[in-house]
Design a protein around this motif. Structure first.
Motif, mmCIF file in Angstrom:
data_model
loop_
_atom_site.group_PDB
_atom_site.id
_atom_site.type_symbol
_atom_site.label_atom_id
_atom_site.label_comp_id
_atom_site.label_asym_id
_atom_site.label_seq_id
_atom_site.Cartn_x
_atom_site.Cartn_y
_atom_site.Cartn_z
ATOM 1 N N ASN A 70 4.569 -77.074 6.911
ATOM 2 C CA ASN A 70 3.752 -77.409 6.048
ATOM 3 C C ASN A 70 2.425 -75.454 6.338
ATOM 4 O O ASN A 70 2.960 -74.334 5.556
ATOM 5 C CB ASN A 70 2.593 -78.225 6.804
ATOM 6 N N ARG A 71 2.184 -74.829 7.599
ATOM 7 C CA ARG A 71 2.345 -73.453 8.146
ATOM 8 C C ARG A 71 2.849 -72.553 8.026
ATOM 9 O O ARG A 71 2.958 -71.685 7.754
ATOM 10 C CB ARG A 71 0.962 -74.034 9.060
ATOM 11 N N GLY A 72 4.206 -73.128 8.637
ATOM 12 C CA GLY A 72 4.650 -71.998 9.559
ATOM 13 C C GLY A 72 5.993 -71.694 8.190
ATOM 14 O O GLY A 72 5.872 -70.428 7.847
ATOM 15 N N LEU A 73 6.404 -72.410 7.550
ATOM 16 C CA LEU A 73 7.293 -71.960 6.257
ATOM 17 C C LEU A 73 6.591 -70.930 4.844
ATOM 18 O O LEU A 73 6.865 -69.866 4.581
ATOM 19 C CB LEU A 73 8.233 -72.968 5.281
ATOM 20 N N THR A 74 4.677 -71.228 4.871
ATOM 21 C CA THR A 74 4.526 -71.193 4.175
ATOM 22 C C THR A 74 3.566 -69.133 4.969
ATOM 23 O O THR A 74 4.328 -68.100 3.895
ATOM 24 C CB THR A 74 3.103 -71.922 4.503
ATOM 25 N N GLU A 75 3.595 -69.282 5.876
ATOM 26 C CA GLU A 75 3.730 -67.706 6.742
ATOM 27 C C GLU A 75 4.544 -67.098 6.697
ATOM 28 O O GLU A 75 5.170 -65.619 6.440
ATOM 29 C CB GLU A 75 3.529 -67.965 8.490
ATOM 30 N N SER A 76 5.932 -67.797 7.119
ATOM 31 C CA SER A 76 7.124 -67.285 6.615
ATOM 32 C C SER A 76 7.853 -66.551 5.049
ATOM 33 O O SER A 76 7.921 -65.638 5.169
ATOM 34 C CB SER A 76 8.368 -68.121 7.198
ATOM 35 N N ILE A 77 6.939 -67.739 4.201
ATOM 36 C CA ILE A 77 7.172 -66.510 2.367
ATOM 37 C C ILE A 77 6.336 -65.381 2.632
ATOM 38 O O ILE A 77 7.009 -64.304 1.619
ATOM 39 C CB ILE A 77 6.601 -68.165 2.196
ATOM 40 N N VAL A 78 4.931 -65.375 3.208
ATOM 41 C CA VAL A 78 3.871 -64.391 3.176
ATOM 42 C C VAL A 78 4.485 -63.636 3.731
ATOM 43 O O VAL A 78 4.519 -62.644 2.976
ATOM 44 C CB VAL A 78 2.824 -65.459 3.164
ATOM 45 N N LYS A 83 6.159 -57.617 3.869
ATOM 46 C CA LYS A 83 7.052 -57.277 4.458
ATOM 47 C C LYS A 83 8.228 -56.235 3.883
ATOM 48 O O LYS A 83 8.515 -54.931 2.992
ATOM 49 C CB LYS A 83 7.385 -57.006 5.437
ATOM 50 N N HIS A 84 7.927 -56.369 1.667
ATOM 51 C CA HIS A 84 9.267 -56.311 1.441
ATOM 52 C C HIS A 84 8.316 -55.566 -0.778
ATOM 53 O O HIS A 84 8.858 -55.107 -0.986
ATOM 54 C CB HIS A 84 10.313 -57.136 0.904
ATOM 55 N N HIS A 85 6.986 -55.719 -0.012
ATOM 56 C CA HIS A 85 6.487 -55.500 -1.112
ATOM 57 C C HIS A 85 6.777 -56.431 -2.194
ATOM 58 O O HIS A 85 6.793 -55.119 -3.816
ATOM 59 C CB HIS A 85 6.427 -53.511 -0.794
ATOM 60 N N LYS A 86 6.437 -57.609 -1.716
ATOM 61 C CA LYS A 86 6.556 -58.029 -3.219
ATOM 62 C C LYS A 86 5.172 -59.318 -3.762
ATOM 63 O O LYS A 86 4.720 -59.084 -2.670
ATOM 64 C CB LYS A 86 7.810 -59.139 -2.987
ATOM 65 N N THR A 87 4.823 -58.951 -4.917
ATOM 66 C CA THR A 87 3.384 -59.912 -5.042
ATOM 67 C C THR A 87 3.729 -60.801 -6.156
ATOM 68 O O THR A 87 3.339 -61.009 -7.465
ATOM 69 C CB THR A 87 2.757 -59.046 -5.553
ATOM 70 N N PRO A 88 4.335 -62.156 -5.512
ATOM 71 C CA PRO A 88 4.716 -62.884 -6.804
ATOM 72 C C PRO A 88 3.945 -64.182 -6.823
ATOM 73 O O PRO A 88 2.972 -64.074 -6.177
ATOM 74 C CB PRO A 88 6.285 -63.217 -6.995
ATOM 75 N N LYS A 89 4.014 -64.442 -8.288
ATOM 76 C CA LYS A 89 2.116 -65.343 -8.416
ATOM 77 C C LYS A 89 2.898 -67.147 -7.219
ATOM 78 O O LYS A 89 4.260 -66.985 -7.471
ATOM 79 C CB LYS A 89 2.116 -65.844 -9.493
ATOM 80 N N ILE A 90 1.872 -67.568 -6.756
ATOM 81 C CA ILE A 90 3.167 -68.622 -6.170
ATOM 82 C C ILE A 90 1.887 -69.800 -6.045
ATOM 83 O O ILE A 90 0.491 -69.748 -6.189
ATOM 84 C CB ILE A 90 1.970 -68.573 -4.538
ATOM 85 N N GLU A 112 -3.180 -72.928 3.430
ATOM 86 C CA GLU A 112 -4.011 -72.701 2.219
ATOM 87 C C GLU A 112 -4.746 -71.658 2.669
ATOM 88 O O GLU A 112 -4.492 -70.302 2.086
ATOM 89 C CB GLU A 112 -4.874 -73.969 1.847
ATOM 90 N N GLU A 113 -4.854 -71.237 4.237
ATOM 91 C CA GLU A 113 -5.633 -70.103 4.620
ATOM 92 C C GLU A 113 -4.850 -68.455 4.690
ATOM 93 O O GLU A 113 -4.993 -67.684 4.339
ATOM 94 C CB GLU A 113 -6.273 -70.303 5.901
ATOM 95 N N VAL A 114 -3.508 -69.264 5.412
ATOM 96 C CA VAL A 114 -2.328 -68.005 4.691
ATOM 97 C C VAL A 114 -2.418 -67.599 3.052
ATOM 98 O O VAL A 114 -2.217 -66.235 3.317
ATOM 99 C CB VAL A 114 -1.172 -68.789 5.308
ATOM 100 N N LEU A 115 -2.286 -68.303 2.632
ATOM 101 C CA LEU A 115 -2.533 -67.793 1.265
ATOM 102 C C LEU A 115 -3.427 -67.041 0.496
ATOM 103 O O LEU A 115 -2.900 -65.825 -0.010
ATOM 104 C CB LEU A 115 -2.305 -69.269 0.163
ATOM 105 N N GLN A 116 -4.845 -67.304 1.163
ATOM 106 C CA GLN A 116 -5.809 -66.671 0.686
ATOM 107 C C GLN A 116 -5.691 -65.349 1.632
ATOM 108 O O GLN A 116 -6.464 -64.453 0.416
ATOM 109 C CB GLN A 116 -7.351 -67.491 1.317
ATOM 110 N N ASN A 117 -5.260 -65.145 2.521
ATOM 111 C CA ASN A 117 -5.435 -63.574 2.884
ATOM 112 C C ASN A 117 -4.556 -63.144 2.500
ATOM 113 O O ASN A 117 -4.438 -61.597 2.164
ATOM 114 C CB ASN A 117 -5.338 -64.201 4.408
ATOM 115 N N TYR A 118 -2.650 -63.842 2.073
ATOM 116 C CA TYR A 118 -2.381 -63.184 1.279
ATOM 117 C C TYR A 118 -2.806 -62.665 -0.369
ATOM 118 O O TYR A 118 -2.779 -61.550 -0.688
ATOM 119 C CB TYR A 118 -1.066 -63.483 0.903
#
Length: 380
Positions: A70-78, A83-90, A112-118
């Motif tokens: 739940n957290r780990g996969l979200t961190e991997s995505i973000v 890293k590749h300067h991508k900003t899609p809507k999540i 949620e916090e990972v995505l808020q920081n992103y």
């Protein structure tokens, strides 16, 4: 063309979302499933304009999986996107349990916090849904939905366990969830809020839920359809039917037979009356009665018939000659004695609707012949 990636595409919400997206024009869809290699997800992320991040675990064998998935996969995505300067809507599916202290809730809160920081770091559009219990077709029983579990057990004639009948439930229907998710494709419909909500939610208790589902199960015996003007009941009815096995989708109806033909009741409703069907042999005349409050509709769907009506305080008679070759409905008002006669050599089939369920204790049916009269006007 909008490039869309859905993680958790094989899950309950994922399957319903994918089905909708696949039917939309202008959408290029990529599906990431449980067990797929992470490199495949990275490939999809490179091309994504919008990511529906639905992947997660609810009841893992090891509680450590809450954090790792739940957290780990979200961190991997973000991390990959940054890293590749991508900003899609999540669009992320969290849970109302993120407000609590369970391992599952804490893992969702951490994601949620990972995505808020992103969102803060990149300016990307992030939309988080803290969903209550979601119910509808394709939801897995004995997992994380009491509705799915009850529907499965009751539809398979198994006992359900209720530990606290008064426990309150907050629920949302899957189609309402998907409708809101689809709105996220249209930037004009969104206020770019971090947290979004499903507009329509339902509140019930475990005991009330069970009672409604048993009433739905009993439709095959009682023929009484629940009040489908109530949306929660309508959605429960739809959901319940999706848990029936394919070899259990039909059921026999009792037929009342005599020398005239047969009569079969099809559907009853406390709000909308009942529907029944009859067959009549050659020359058979049914009716010759009137009602005070009950009204009916007659519809010949096979054969040819003569429908006669007379207002009980008049000598004037009206005749409609109707045929299954030209479907029409004849309304039977209160205070009109009426009859229907098979005027063909073959059996006729007639569909009837009455505005109330037949009550043998108060049938509201008074015998009175439709007599020959001074004026016989024929219609049809």
């Amino acid at each position: 063309m909008i490039n869309v990636t859905v993680t958790g595409a094989g899950g309950f919400i994922g399957k319903n979302l994918v089905d909708r997206l696949q039917r939309m024009k202008g959408v290029s869809l990529k599906q990431y499933h449980h067990g797929d290699d992470l490199s495949l997800l990275h490939e999809y992320l490179n091309e994504s304009d919008i990511i529906y991040h639905l992947a997660g675990v609810n009841r893992p064998q090891n509680s450590n999986a809450f954090a790792s998935v739940n957290r780990g996969l979200t961190e991997s995505i973000v991390n990959y996107l940054k890293k590749h300067h991508k900003t899609p809507k999540i669009i992320f599916t969290s849970s109302i349990q993120a407000e609590g202290n369970t391992p599952y809730g804490l893992s969702k809160k951490a994601a949620e916090e990972v995505l808020q920081n992103y969102r803060i770091e990149t300016g990307a559009d992030v939309c988080i849904y803290r969903l209550p219990g979601v119910f509808g077709k394709w939801c897995r029983p004995h997992y994380n939905s009491v509705v799915a579990t009850f529907c499965h057990e009751i539809s398979h004639d198994k006992e359900i366990e209720i530990h606290d009948a008064d426990k309150k439930l907050d629920l949302v229907y899957i189609d309402d969830v998907i409708d809101s998710f689809i709105d996220c494709l249209d930037q004009k419909k969104q206020d770019k809020l971090l947290y979004n909500h499903i507009n329509q939610t339902f509140q019930t208790t475990v005991g009330e839920l069970a009672q409604k589902l048993y009433e739905i199960k009993n439709v095959r015996e009682s023929l009484i359809i629940p009040d489908l003007s109530d949306k929660f009941t309508k959605y429960l009815y739809t959901t319940y039917l999706s848990y029936l096995e394919m070899d259990n989708l039909s059921y026999a109806l009792p037929a009342h037979r005599d020398e005239r033909g047969s009569l079969v009741e099809l559907i009853k409703s406390q709000q909308a009356g009942q529907v029944f069907i009859s067959t009549s042999r050659q020359g058979v005349i049914r009716g010759n009665h009137y009602h005070h409050t009950k009204v009916e509709k007659f519809c010949v769907i096979k054969g040819e018939a003569r429908i006669k009506l007379r207002k009980i305080d008049s000598d004037n008679q009206l005749t409609y000659q109707v045929t299954g070759q030209n479907i029409e409905i004849v309304d039977i008002p209160p205070g009109y004695t009426h009859s229907i006669e098979n005027i063909t050599e073959e059996e006729i089939i007639v569909l009837f609707w009455a505005n109330e369920i037949f009550d043998p204790e108060n049938p509201d049916t008074i015998s009175l012949d439709v007599q020959p009269n001074k004026t016989d006007e024929q219609k049809g």
